[in-house]
Design a protein around this motif. Structure first.
Motif, PDB file in Angstrom:
ATOM      1  N   MET A 169       0.905  -1.029  -0.337  1.00 22.36           N
ATOM      2  CA  MET A 169      -0.377   0.221   0.111  1.00 22.36           C
ATOM      3  C   MET A 169       1.387   1.315   0.153  1.00 22.36           C
ATOM      4  O   MET A 169       1.444   1.846   0.846  1.00 22.36           O
ATOM      5  CB  MET A 169      -0.822  -0.369   1.255  1.00 22.36           C
ATOM      6  N   TYR A 174      -2.624   7.759   1.349  1.00 19.31           N
ATOM      7  CA  TYR A 174      -4.547   7.874   2.237  1.00 19.31           C
ATOM      8  C   TYR A 174      -4.293   6.292   3.044  1.00 19.31           C
ATOM      9  O   TYR A 174      -3.819   5.422   2.402  1.00 19.31           O
ATOM     10  CB  TYR A 174      -4.992   8.083   0.868  1.00 19.31           C
ATOM     11  N   ALA A 175      -5.133   6.337   4.120  1.00 23.76           N
ATOM     12  CA  ALA A 175      -5.402   4.960   4.534  1.00 23.76           C
ATOM     13  C   ALA A 175      -6.283   4.408   4.662  1.00 23.76           C
ATOM     14  O   ALA A 175      -7.449   5.209   4.122  1.00 23.76           O
ATOM     15  CB  ALA A 175      -5.038   5.783   6.320  1.00 23.76           C
ATOM     16  N   GLU A 176      -6.250   3.339   4.611  1.00 20.90           N
ATOM     17  CA  GLU A 176      -7.465   2.511   4.164  1.00 20.90           C
ATOM     18  C   GLU A 176      -8.367   2.247   5.150  1.00 20.90           C
ATOM     19  O   GLU A 176      -7.914   3.794   6.155  1.00 20.90           O
ATOM     20  CB  GLU A 176      -6.899   1.076   3.782  1.00 20.90           C
ATOM     21  N   PRO A 177      -9.887   2.389   4.820  1.00 17.03           N
ATOM     22  CA  PRO A 177     -10.052   1.843   3.869  1.00 17.03           C
ATOM     23  C   PRO A 177     -10.278   2.748   2.723  1.00 17.03           C
ATOM     24  O   PRO A 177     -11.006   3.962   3.307  1.00 17.03           O
ATOM     25  CB  PRO A 177     -11.831   1.377   4.419  1.00 17.03           C
ATOM     26  N   LEU A 178     -10.448   2.687   1.856  1.00 21.51           N
ATOM     27  CA  LEU A 178      -9.915   3.419   0.027  1.00 21.51           C
ATOM     28  C   LEU A 178     -11.656   2.608  -0.407  1.00 21.51           C
ATOM     29  O   LEU A 178     -11.917   1.361  -0.347  1.00 21.51           O
ATOM     30  CB  LEU A 178      -9.007   3.623  -0.141  1.00 21.51           C
ATOM     31  N   VAL A 179     -12.565   3.104  -1.157  1.00 20.29           N
ATOM     32  CA  VAL A 179     -13.497   3.111  -1.524  1.00 20.29           C
ATOM     33  C   VAL A 179     -13.749   3.438  -3.232  1.00 20.29           C
ATOM     34  O   VAL A 179     -13.307   4.703  -3.440  1.00 20.29           O
ATOM     35  CB  VAL A 179     -15.206   2.903  -1.196  1.00 20.29           C
ATOM     36  N   ARG A 180     -13.492   2.626  -4.160  1.00 19.61           N
ATOM     37  CA  ARG A 180     -13.173   2.658  -5.726  1.00 19.61           C
ATOM     38  C   ARG A 180     -14.792   3.589  -6.039  1.00 19.61           C
ATOM     39  O   ARG A 180     -15.479   3.010  -5.196  1.00 19.61           O
ATOM     40  CB  ARG A 180     -12.664   1.539  -6.218  1.00 19.61           C
ATOM     41  N   GLU A 186       7.265   4.792  -1.092  1.00 21.08           N
ATOM     42  CA  GLU A 186       6.231   5.076  -0.625  1.00 21.08           C
ATOM     43  C   GLU A 186       6.072   5.745  -2.453  1.00 21.08           C
ATOM     44  O   GLU A 186       5.051   5.343  -3.132  1.00 21.08           O
ATOM     45  CB  GLU A 186       5.654   5.896   0.601  1.00 21.08           C
TER      46      GLU A 186
END
Ligand SMILES: [Zn+2]
Length: 177
Positions: free
Chosen positions: A1, A5-11, A141
């Motif tokens: 990753m 940005y931190a998870e959770p990412l939503v597509r 990163e």
């Protein structure tokens, strides 16, 4: 990753395509090309140095970015108005390779840089330009396409540090002709 940005990412869902696309600046029928007007009159000695590219010759101009988060980010534009690689006159296309090699060497000479990424997007202005993003050494990163995303979210670098990097790039370029 490696996204900044931190998870959770939503597509997100793709939106319907917009065709025809809005005209870009400098495209026939679009707003006049600001780059063409900015790049004219560079030899006017009364013009403020801050209002000029970092370096230029008859074909190319290396320019400052605004809001720089990674010192050494610069962009190169053709002096004349062409849209993309497909539109460059042969002589200009031939000089492109050596030109970006010079810019890469000048940026690498800043030190502490793992790689110089070169991006050509062309979705904003229809005047040919490419971006140079130095990836700081060890900033894993920011490998590959993550670098411009990180550059968007990192804090702005101190102006004197950015200016110092730009001055060094301009001097290295002038010395490497
Ligand atoms: Zn133009």
């Amino acid at each position: 990753m490696t996204l900044p940005y931190a998870e959770p990412l939503v597509r997100r869902e793709l939106q319907p395509r917009v065709i025809p696309e809005p005209l870009r600046v400098g495209e026939p029928g679009g707003d006049p090309c600001g780059l063409c007007s900015w790049l004219s009159g560079l030899d006017d000695t009364a013009r403020d140095a801050e209002d000029k590219p970092l370096w230029y010759d008859a074909d190319w101009a290396l320019c400052r970015a605004t809001g720089v988060t990674i010192p050494g980010v610069v962009w190169l534009t053709s002096r004349a108005h062409h849209d993309s690689f497909a539109d460059l006159p042969d002589a200009l296309a031939r000089s492109y390779g050596p030109m970006i090699a010079r810019v890469e060497r000048a940026i690498l000479a800043l030190g502490d840089i793992a790689r110089v990424h070169v991006y050509r997007w062309g979705d904003g202005s229809a005047h040919f330009h490419v971006w140079f993003y130095p990836r700081p050494l060890g900033m894993l990163e920011a490998k590959r396409e993550m670098l411009p995303l990180w550059a968007e979210v990192l804090p702005e670098a101190p102006k004197e540090v950015v200016a110092d990097a730009e001055d060094k790039i301009a001097a290295a370029l002038a010395a490497d002709s």
